[in-house]
Design an enzyme around this catalytic site. Structure first.
Site, short mmCIF file in Angstrom:
data_model
loop_
_atom_site.label_atom_id
_atom_site.label_comp_id
_atom_site.label_asym_id
_atom_site.label_seq_id
_atom_site.Cartn_x
_atom_site.Cartn_y
_atom_site.Cartn_z
N ASP A 188 -18.87 3.04 9.11
CA ASP A 188 -18.46 2.38 7.88
C ASP A 188 -19.04 0.97 7.80
O ASP A 188 -19.46 0.38 8.80
CB ASP A 188 -16.94 2.28 7.80
CG ASP A 188 -16.29 3.56 7.28
OD1 ASP A 188 -17.04 4.45 6.86
OD2 ASP A 188 -15.05 3.64 7.31
N LYS A 200 -19.21 2.49 2.29
CA LYS A 200 -19.04 2.22 0.86
C LYS A 200 -18.72 0.75 0.70
O LYS A 200 -18.22 0.11 1.61
CB LYS A 200 -17.91 3.07 0.28
CG LYS A 200 -18.09 4.57 0.45
CD LYS A 200 -16.97 5.29 -0.29
CE LYS A 200 -17.03 6.78 -0.03
NZ LYS A 200 -16.62 7.12 1.34
N MET A 258 -7.29 -4.15 -0.43
CA MET A 258 -8.36 -4.23 -1.43
C MET A 258 -7.92 -4.99 -2.67
O MET A 258 -8.16 -4.58 -3.81
CB MET A 258 -8.85 -2.83 -1.81
CG MET A 258 -9.26 -1.98 -0.62
SD MET A 258 -9.63 -0.28 -1.09
CE MET A 258 -8.74 0.64 0.17
#
Length: 265
Positions: free
Chosen positions: A37, A58, A171
């Site tokens: 990641d 991502k 997030m």
């Protein structure tokens, strides 16, 4: 005939390489292929120097073309391909694989092809934030429940809730002002304590204290950084405990030393 390999999902922890578990480090050292990641520490490569490392990270909900070049379908295909080629594959995920790591989709892809797998847990960002600030998420007599949520949904909608004594939002760094409005709409008092930490578990972690009413003030400080927002009991400082001194990470084989500068505003 090629023997089918297997896939090991490893939680790399929230930041610095030495936050990976002992089991995770041992499994990683055996890897032939590592799909990693974006938020994993590059120095973890030292544990598997002969493996093939493939970036599948991502990079958020910016909405810009190419921000999600490593789509989930591609990741699933790579896992299946390398395992069917007979390799021991490590899927190295930031934090814990089971917490907002899309583990379910990847396990389903492997199961559909009869590929065996293992999951090694890791330290998730909410726990790292609590440790870095010395603010326990649960408190005897006052904090009996914790909720972990993503502030942004898959469709890009901002969500908030009041379902536990302590709410932790992942997030959320780019939407602190909007999150504050949602929290007020959900019934959180405007003087509720809020603890915001970005890049928790890294040497450059930054922590700021707010209430719901002035949460938007942290937007510039944490902009563009992976951010965890803790609301409620778990954001309250422990009586008599000073803010901990930050530590500078020196690498997997070296002791960490206190930093001369505090990242706290």
């Amino acid at each position: 005939m090629v023997t089918v390999g297997r896939v090991i999902f490893i939680g790399a922890g929230p930041g610095a390489a030495d936050l990976i578990t002992v089991r995770g480090a041992r499994r990683l050292a055996d890897a032939e292929v590592v799909l990693f990641d974006a938020l994993t520490d590059p120095s973890l490569r030292d544990l598997a120097p002969h493996a093939q490392w493939v970036d599948v990270g991502k990079r958020g909900f910016s909405g810009l073309p190419g921000c999600d070049a490593n789509g989930q379908a591609r990741i699933n295909k790579l896992l299946v391909k390398h395992a069917l080629d007979g390799h021991l594959v490590v899927r190295l995920k930031g934090g814990d694989p089971s917490v907002f790591g899309r583990l379910e989709e990847e396990l389903e892809a492997l199961a559909a092809h009869g590929i065996p797998s293992e999951v090694v847990p890791g330290v998730t960002a909410a726990i790292a934030a609590a440790a870095a600030t010395q603010r326990p998420l649960t408190r005897r007599g006052s904090g009996r429940s914790v909720s972990l949520s993503t502030a942004m949904t898959q469709d890009g909608d901002l969500r908030a809730s009041r379902s536990a004594d302590t709410e932790v939002f992942y997030m959320a760094g780019r939407q602190l002002g909007a999150l504050a409005r949602r929290l007020l709409e959900e019934g959180w008092p405007d003087n509720t304590p809020v603890s915001v930490i970005s890049r928790a578990g890294w040497p450059d972690q930054v922590h700021s204290e707010h209430t719901v009413a002035n949460l938007a003030q942290g937007s510039v400080l944490h902009a563009g950084r992976p951010t965890v927002v803790t609301v409620g009991i778990g954001a309250t400082p422990v009586a008599g405990v000073d803010a901990p001194q930050p530590f500078t990470q020196k690498g997997l084989g070296e002791a960490a030393q206190p930093s001369a500068e505090s990242p706290n505003p």
